[in-house]
Write a protein that holds these residues in place. Sequence first.
Motif, PDB file in Angstrom:
ATOM      1  N   ARG A   1      13.430 -14.045   1.197  1.00 46.74           N
ATOM      2  CA  ARG A   1      14.000 -12.840   0.597  1.00 46.74           C
ATOM      3  C   ARG A   1      15.456 -12.625   1.030  1.00 46.74           C
ATOM      4  O   ARG A   1      15.853 -11.531   1.366  1.00 46.74           O
ATOM      5  CB  ARG A   1      13.180 -11.597   0.985  1.00 46.74           C
TER       6      ARG A   1
ATOM      7  N   ALA B   1       6.312  -9.288  12.273  1.00 42.83           N
ATOM      8  CA  ALA B   1       4.983  -8.752  11.966  1.00 42.83           C
ATOM      9  C   ALA B   1       4.864  -8.760  10.459  1.00 42.83           C
ATOM     10  O   ALA B   1       5.182  -7.779   9.787  1.00 42.83           O
ATOM     11  CB  ALA B   1       4.848  -7.332  12.508  1.00 42.83           C
TER      12      ALA B   1
ATOM     13  N   ARG C   1       2.864 -14.348   1.977  1.00 36.44           N
ATOM     14  CA  ARG C   1       3.605 -13.539   1.012  1.00 36.44           C
ATOM     15  C   ARG C   1       4.816 -12.846   1.635  1.00 36.44           C
ATOM     16  O   ARG C   1       5.609 -12.219   0.950  1.00 36.44           O
ATOM     17  CB  ARG C   1       2.676 -12.487   0.401  1.00 36.44           C
ATOM     18  N   PHE C   2       4.928 -12.913   2.947  1.00 36.78           N
ATOM     19  CA  PHE C   2       6.005 -12.255   3.691  1.00 36.78           C
ATOM     20  C   PHE C   2       5.993 -10.748   3.515  1.00 36.78           C
ATOM     21  O   PHE C   2       7.042 -10.115   3.485  1.00 36.78           O
ATOM     22  CB  PHE C   2       7.378 -12.846   3.325  1.00 36.78           C
ATOM     23  N   PHE C   3       4.798 -10.165   3.365  1.00 35.72           N
ATOM     24  CA  PHE C   3       4.686  -8.716   3.283  1.00 35.72           C
ATOM     25  C   PHE C   3       4.578  -8.142   4.690  1.00 35.72           C
ATOM     26  O   PHE C   3       3.977  -8.758   5.567  1.00 35.72           O
ATOM     27  CB  PHE C   3       3.435  -8.332   2.472  1.00 35.72           C
ATOM     28  N   PRO C   4       5.141  -6.965   4.903  1.00 30.98           N
ATOM     29  CA  PRO C   4       5.090  -6.346   6.224  1.00 30.98           C
ATOM     30  C   PRO C   4       3.651  -6.135   6.687  1.00 30.98           C
ATOM     31  O   PRO C   4       2.774  -5.841   5.864  1.00 30.98           O
ATOM     32  CB  PRO C   4       5.775  -4.994   6.027  1.00 30.98           C
ATOM     33  N   ALA C   5       3.421  -6.278   7.977  1.00 33.35           N
ATOM     34  CA  ALA C   5       2.087  -6.086   8.528  1.00 33.35           C
ATOM     35  C   ALA C   5       2.155  -5.299   9.830  1.00 33.35           C
ATOM     36  O   ALA C   5       1.983  -5.859  10.907  1.00 33.35           O
ATOM     37  CB  ALA C   5       1.409  -7.440   8.739  1.00 33.35           C
ATOM     38  N   PRO C   6       2.402  -4.003   9.732  1.00 32.97           N
ATOM     39  CA  PRO C   6       2.396  -3.197  10.957  1.00 32.97           C
ATOM     40  C   PRO C   6       0.985  -3.197  11.556  1.00 32.97           C
ATOM     41  O   PRO C   6       0.029  -3.548  10.861  1.00 32.97           O
ATOM     42  CB  PRO C   6       2.773  -1.789  10.474  1.00 32.97           C
TER      43      PRO C   6
ATOM     44  N   PRO D   1       5.572   1.212  10.764  1.00 33.96           N
ATOM     45  CA  PRO D   1       6.276   0.799   9.535  1.00 33.96           C
ATOM     46  C   PRO D   1       7.717   1.309   9.457  1.00 33.96           C
ATOM     47  O   PRO D   1       8.401   1.047   8.481  1.00 33.96           O
ATOM     48  CB  PRO D   1       5.421   1.428   8.426  1.00 33.96           C
TER      49      PRO D   1
ATOM     50  N   PRO E   1      10.583  -5.688  10.830  1.00 30.21           N
ATOM     51  CA  PRO E   1       9.368  -6.299  11.397  1.00 30.21           C
ATOM     52  C   PRO E   1       9.592  -7.259  12.568  1.00 30.21           C
ATOM     53  O   PRO E   1       8.670  -7.938  12.987  1.00 30.21           O
ATOM     54  CB  PRO E   1       8.785  -7.040  10.188  1.00 30.21           C
TER      55      PRO E   1
END
Lengths: 71, 446
Positions: free
Chosen positions: B234, B342, B347-352, B380, B384
């Motif tokens: 991204r 994190a 998918r490189f989505f945030p994961a708090p 969040p 990350p």
Amino acid sequence: MAEQVRAEMVANVWKVVVAEGDTVDDGDTLVILESMKMEIPVVAESAGTVTQLEVAEGDVVQDGDLICVID
Amino acid sequence: MFDSLLVANRGEIARRILRTAQRMDVKTVVVYSEADAQLPFVAEADEAILIGPGAPAQSYLDAMRVLEAARAAGAAAVHPGYGFLAENAGFARAVADAGLIWVGPSPDAIERMGDKVNARNLMEDAGVPVAAGTREPVGDVDAAVAAAETVGYPLMVKASAGGGGIGMSVARDEAQLRKAFETARTRAERFFGDPAILLERYVEHARHVEVQILGLADGRVVALGERDCSVQRRHQKVVEETPSPGVRAELRERMLAAAVRAGEAVGYVGAGTVECLVDPAAQEFVFLEMNTRLQVEHPITELVTGLDLVELQLRIAGGQDVSDAVGDVAPRGHAVEMRVYAEDPVRFFPAPGTITEWREPAGEGIRVDSGYVAGNVVTPFYDPLLAKLCVHGVDRPDAVQRAREAVAAFEIGGLQNNLPLFTELLAYEPFTSGDYDTGVIDRMRS
């Protein structure tokens, strides 16, 4: 069959794009979440009517929280 | 030299600055948000001041609250780290107006480089190569389409006030440009409070290579080598290395000289980074932007040069002459940084989430700059980045092998993280061969 749209992560609700009663198509953006400086659009996975909307802009949602129901 | 310092940041970079300041016997003060109360940087500072809730706008981005904390703690200087207020000229000015020392370049230099259109023009005038692009901000979508005719497709559409890849996208034709322009404008307005848009010719198969500069108190600017930041997702960096495998000696010499000219053109003082795009086949480069602060990936420069860039920043801000320390710098070996995020590694989505297990690798040639320990909650509210895993080897193959071992030894439990991405990348031939560009992750996944 009603589609329950749930949050996939802890996030802030940045924008609510739809309102209760709106008709949506598969792929339409329902709300935009924000987490860790990234915008995450939440999209409908079926066509129908938004019968229930559980979030407002500025809310914090937890993983698994109900965002809306599409019927 | 001043005797106390407020660090206006959080997480790993706050800790990293504290380490050096404490070694120099400078008293340390941090500000923190309610969301960060349990993080190590709060406990490690000599004094910690709560300045507001988790939302950045009400804490780390609130210049008045940060300044109030500095006054209350009697801090003599302010180090902004990166992000947040680091490139906010108004804040730098307010710090100086309050009689405190700003650890960074002049507000004027920040301002001139912060506006990408202005920076680009300034660099072109200083003889630094720039990509074809707009010399004025583009006001609306029709003007963008008209400008594109002159600049030529493919184009990079970006926020003039922007950074961190936010709102940036590539347009290959008019339809894509119209879409990209609207996205860029919305994001620019929202994230940077300034809707100005810049169009630049997009360089295909480019490497993203940046030069570390240091402006000395006497006005001289020195270049401390380059960092290759081509591994991105991204448009944001994930892995950096130095030296760049795509830059030959002759190009390096030209890039370093241009970076010095860039710094001199704005009277740059302290640590800064000149970002460029490199066409590895042609061995040519163009100026991209200048970051007027300490860079996230500064540790790899420290590993190969043996310098402590934060120490140099503090000494320069304190009025000391550091020219002896940087007079004859010869980088040794090869260093790689991996940004441990994190996030979902696919998918490189945030994961708090909550960190239940945290074991950092250690040993020769391994450096970990982390912001968290086991038990901490990753919220969040912020980016990350959990930690920067850095390795140093005698050469690139040695560094890559050390990176593999360090990644395997890093144990993080309780939340998703991108360590699996590094395992994948470190086994991917285009990366291990060094022959890759900014599209490397997309290609690895396709």
